[in-house]
Design a protein around this motif. Structure first.
Motif, mmCIF file in Angstrom:
data_model
loop_
_atom_site.group_PDB
_atom_site.id
_atom_site.type_symbol
_atom_site.label_atom_id
_atom_site.label_comp_id
_atom_site.label_asym_id
_atom_site.label_seq_id
_atom_site.Cartn_x
_atom_site.Cartn_y
_atom_site.Cartn_z
ATOM 1 N N GLY A 42 0.939 -1.187 -0.021
ATOM 2 C CA GLY A 42 -0.062 -0.086 0.101
ATOM 3 C C GLY A 42 0.821 1.251 -0.055
ATOM 4 O O GLY A 42 1.871 1.390 0.749
ATOM 5 N N VAL A 43 0.418 2.475 -0.817
ATOM 6 C CA VAL A 43 1.191 3.501 -0.536
ATOM 7 C C VAL A 43 0.950 4.398 0.476
ATOM 8 O O VAL A 43 1.796 4.987 1.249
ATOM 9 C CB VAL A 43 0.869 4.307 -1.955
ATOM 10 C CG1 VAL A 43 1.104 5.624 -1.763
ATOM 11 C CG2 VAL A 43 1.123 3.693 -3.168
ATOM 12 N N HIS A 44 -0.469 4.122 0.775
ATOM 13 C CA HIS A 44 -0.800 4.801 2.284
ATOM 14 C C HIS A 44 -1.275 3.648 3.281
ATOM 15 O O HIS A 44 -2.089 2.842 2.804
ATOM 16 C CB HIS A 44 -1.994 5.805 2.255
ATOM 17 C CG HIS A 44 -1.546 6.804 1.030
ATOM 18 N ND1 HIS A 44 -0.872 7.954 1.319
ATOM 19 C CD2 HIS A 44 -2.015 6.744 -0.269
ATOM 20 C CE1 HIS A 44 -0.677 8.605 0.073
ATOM 21 N NE2 HIS A 44 -1.371 7.894 -0.803
ATOM 22 N N VAL A 45 -0.788 3.640 4.589
ATOM 23 C CA VAL A 45 -1.042 2.538 5.492
ATOM 24 C C VAL A 45 -1.609 3.197 6.696
ATOM 25 O O VAL A 45 -0.812 3.875 7.320
ATOM 26 C CB VAL A 45 -0.018 1.547 5.563
ATOM 27 C CG1 VAL A 45 -0.453 0.397 6.345
ATOM 28 C CG2 VAL A 45 0.571 0.806 4.342
ATOM 29 N N TYR A 46 -2.994 2.919 6.835
ATOM 30 C CA TYR A 46 -3.449 3.260 8.043
ATOM 31 C C TYR A 46 -3.852 2.119 9.367
ATOM 32 O O TYR A 46 -3.917 1.068 9.040
ATOM 33 C CB TYR A 46 -4.833 4.366 7.874
ATOM 34 C CG TYR A 46 -4.342 5.161 6.928
ATOM 35 C CD1 TYR A 46 -3.445 6.142 7.348
ATOM 36 C CD2 TYR A 46 -4.787 5.434 5.646
ATOM 37 C CE1 TYR A 46 -3.281 7.649 6.326
ATOM 38 C CE2 TYR A 46 -4.685 6.361 4.706
ATOM 39 C CZ TYR A 46 -3.650 7.517 5.136
ATOM 40 O OH TYR A 46 -3.206 8.230 4.495
ATOM 41 N N SER A 47 -4.216 2.547 10.457
ATOM 42 C CA SER A 47 -4.636 1.651 11.655
ATOM 43 C C SER A 47 -5.511 2.326 12.584
ATOM 44 O O SER A 47 -5.385 3.753 12.895
ATOM 45 C CB SER A 47 -3.522 1.331 12.618
ATOM 46 O OG SER A 47 -3.713 0.429 13.454
ATOM 47 N N SER A 48 -6.630 1.690 12.972
ATOM 48 C CA SER A 48 -7.472 2.277 14.157
ATOM 49 C C SER A 48 -6.610 2.153 15.095
ATOM 50 O O SER A 48 -5.430 1.723 15.290
ATOM 51 C CB SER A 48 -8.525 1.087 14.387
ATOM 52 O OG SER A 48 -9.415 0.819 13.315
ATOM 53 N N PRO A 49 -6.670 3.201 16.422
ATOM 54 C CA PRO A 49 -5.974 3.308 17.490
ATOM 55 C C PRO A 49 -5.835 2.047 18.474
ATOM 56 O O PRO A 49 -4.976 2.146 19.435
ATOM 57 C CB PRO A 49 -6.552 4.777 18.131
ATOM 58 C CG PRO A 49 -7.515 5.248 17.215
ATOM 59 C CD PRO A 49 -7.869 4.361 16.437
ATOM 60 N N SER A 50 -6.862 1.066 18.212
ATOM 61 C CA SER A 50 -6.859 -0.023 19.294
ATOM 62 C C SER A 50 -5.488 -0.614 19.195
ATOM 63 O O SER A 50 -4.789 -0.789 18.294
ATOM 64 C CB SER A 50 -8.090 -0.892 19.016
ATOM 65 O OG SER A 50 -7.822 -1.491 17.888
ATOM 66 N N PRO A 51 -5.118 -1.467 20.377
ATOM 67 C CA PRO A 51 -3.922 -2.046 20.452
ATOM 68 C C PRO A 51 -4.117 -3.284 19.449
ATOM 69 O O PRO A 51 -2.999 -3.850 18.690
ATOM 70 C CB PRO A 51 -3.870 -2.655 21.876
ATOM 71 C CG PRO A 51 -4.526 -1.449 22.553
ATOM 72 C CD PRO A 51 -5.638 -1.064 21.961
ATOM 73 N N ARG A 52 -5.427 -3.873 19.254
ATOM 74 C CA ARG A 52 -5.423 -5.060 18.452
ATOM 75 C C ARG A 52 -4.970 -4.760 17.008
ATOM 76 O O ARG A 52 -4.515 -5.648 16.267
ATOM 77 C CB ARG A 52 -6.635 -5.797 18.804
ATOM 78 C CG ARG A 52 -7.975 -5.328 18.175
ATOM 79 C CD ARG A 52 -9.026 -6.302 18.382
ATOM 80 N NE ARG A 52 -10.399 -5.658 18.227
ATOM 81 C CZ ARG A 52 -11.525 -6.125 18.328
ATOM 82 N NH1 ARG A 52 -11.611 -7.412 18.963
ATOM 83 N NH2 ARG A 52 -12.447 -5.667 17.902
ATOM 84 N N ALA A 87 -3.834 9.360 -4.440
ATOM 85 C CA ALA A 87 -3.154 8.251 -5.293
ATOM 86 C C ALA A 87 -2.633 7.143 -4.672
ATOM 87 O O ALA A 87 -1.881 7.038 -3.504
ATOM 88 C CB ALA A 87 -2.242 8.990 -6.418
ATOM 89 N N GLY A 88 -2.788 6.065 -5.382
ATOM 90 C CA GLY A 88 -2.096 4.664 -4.992
ATOM 91 C C GLY A 88 -3.004 3.631 -3.856
ATOM 92 O O GLY A 88 -4.183 4.575 -3.235
ATOM 93 N N ARG A 89 -2.688 2.815 -3.838
ATOM 94 C CA ARG A 89 -3.634 1.720 -2.959
ATOM 95 C C ARG A 89 -3.443 2.292 -1.363
ATOM 96 O O ARG A 89 -2.424 2.669 -0.986
ATOM 97 C CB ARG A 89 -3.061 0.446 -3.118
ATOM 98 C CG ARG A 89 -3.614 -0.429 -2.498
ATOM 99 C CD ARG A 89 -3.017 -2.108 -2.528
ATOM 100 N NE ARG A 89 -3.189 -2.449 -3.779
ATOM 101 C CZ ARG A 89 -4.168 -3.234 -4.326
ATOM 102 N NH1 ARG A 89 -5.220 -3.332 -3.556
ATOM 103 N NH2 ARG A 89 -4.019 -3.532 -5.639
ATOM 104 N N ILE A 90 -4.514 2.172 -0.814
ATOM 105 C CA ILE A 90 -4.609 2.559 0.453
ATOM 106 C C ILE A 90 -5.028 1.177 1.427
ATOM 107 O O ILE A 90 -5.925 0.384 1.050
ATOM 108 C CB ILE A 90 -5.730 3.372 0.838
ATOM 109 C CG1 ILE A 90 -5.530 4.711 0.086
ATOM 110 C CG2 ILE A 90 -5.961 3.873 2.300
ATOM 111 C CD1 ILE A 90 -6.722 5.655 -0.453
#
Length: 199
Positions: free
Chosen positions: A45-55, A132-135
């Motif tokens: 992924g060009v952009h990679v995100y996460s929810s704030p939770s530990p899991r 632009a790019g896969r998220i």
């Protein structure tokens, strides 16, 4: 420009096994191992995100992803119910649980309603049209439900009719403000494919 978003449900932890409103507990060892086993099967992924939770954060780590934590992708705020099992809450507040499950605008726990969650997640999704790019995003199952409802323009009442299993990918692809959805694929080599977008 086509936008491609892959939403990944986190691996297992104690709260999931006990049907407990998430209490910020981490992955269990088996959950971490399961995520590591499919780490090499994700398209980059060009952009990679996460929810704030530990899991979610730990699932991203186990998948080998360097994810940016976004509060916009936090799971639904469950107020005073956080950390309690559904059965325990239903035994004490049966009418409140029934209201919560039937009315998307209700928040008897003092936190966030399903409608408010959908609006928040939908605003994030709508903001991706210029990227632009896969998220890739490792997010809580309720965030995935909210994103799918928003993308398809489905009614809020359909929220509870969507099952989101651990370590599955839901792919949204679209252009011209229109999304297509490919839901619930187990992580593996097949998740590198994306649904076609009508032209």
């Amino acid at each position: 420009m086509t936008v491609r978003v892959t939403l990944i449900a986190p691996s297992t932890n104690e709260a999931l096994r006990e049907v407990r409103f998430d209490d910020q507990s981490p992955l269990d060892p088996a959950g971490f191992t399961r995520a590591e086993a499919v780490a090499d099967t994700l398209a980059p992924g060009v952009h990679v995100y996460s929810s704030p939770s530990p899991r979610c954060h730990e699932t991203a780590q186990a998948l080998g992803l360097d994810a940016e934590t976004l509060t916009d992708l936090a799971g639904c705020d469950m107020g005073r119910w956080r950390g309690r099992t559904l059965d325990a809450v239903a035994a004490l507040e049966g009418e409140a649980v029934a209201l919560w499950l039937s009315d998307p605008t209700a928040a008897p726990h003092g936190g966030e309603s399903v409608r408010e969650l959908r609006v928040r997640v939908g605003a994030w999704l709508d903001g991706l049209w210029s990227q632009a790019g896969r998220i890739l995003a490792v997010v809580e199952p309720d965030v995935i439900r909210a994103a799918v409802l928003h993308a398809l323009g489905a009614p809020d009442e359909a929220f509870w009719r969507l099952d989101v299993r651990p370590l599955t990918a839901t792919e949204l692809s679209g252009r011209a403000q229109r999304w297509n959805a490919l839901c619930g694929r187990p992580l593996g080599p097949q998740t590198t494919e994306t649904p076609s977008v009508p032209r």
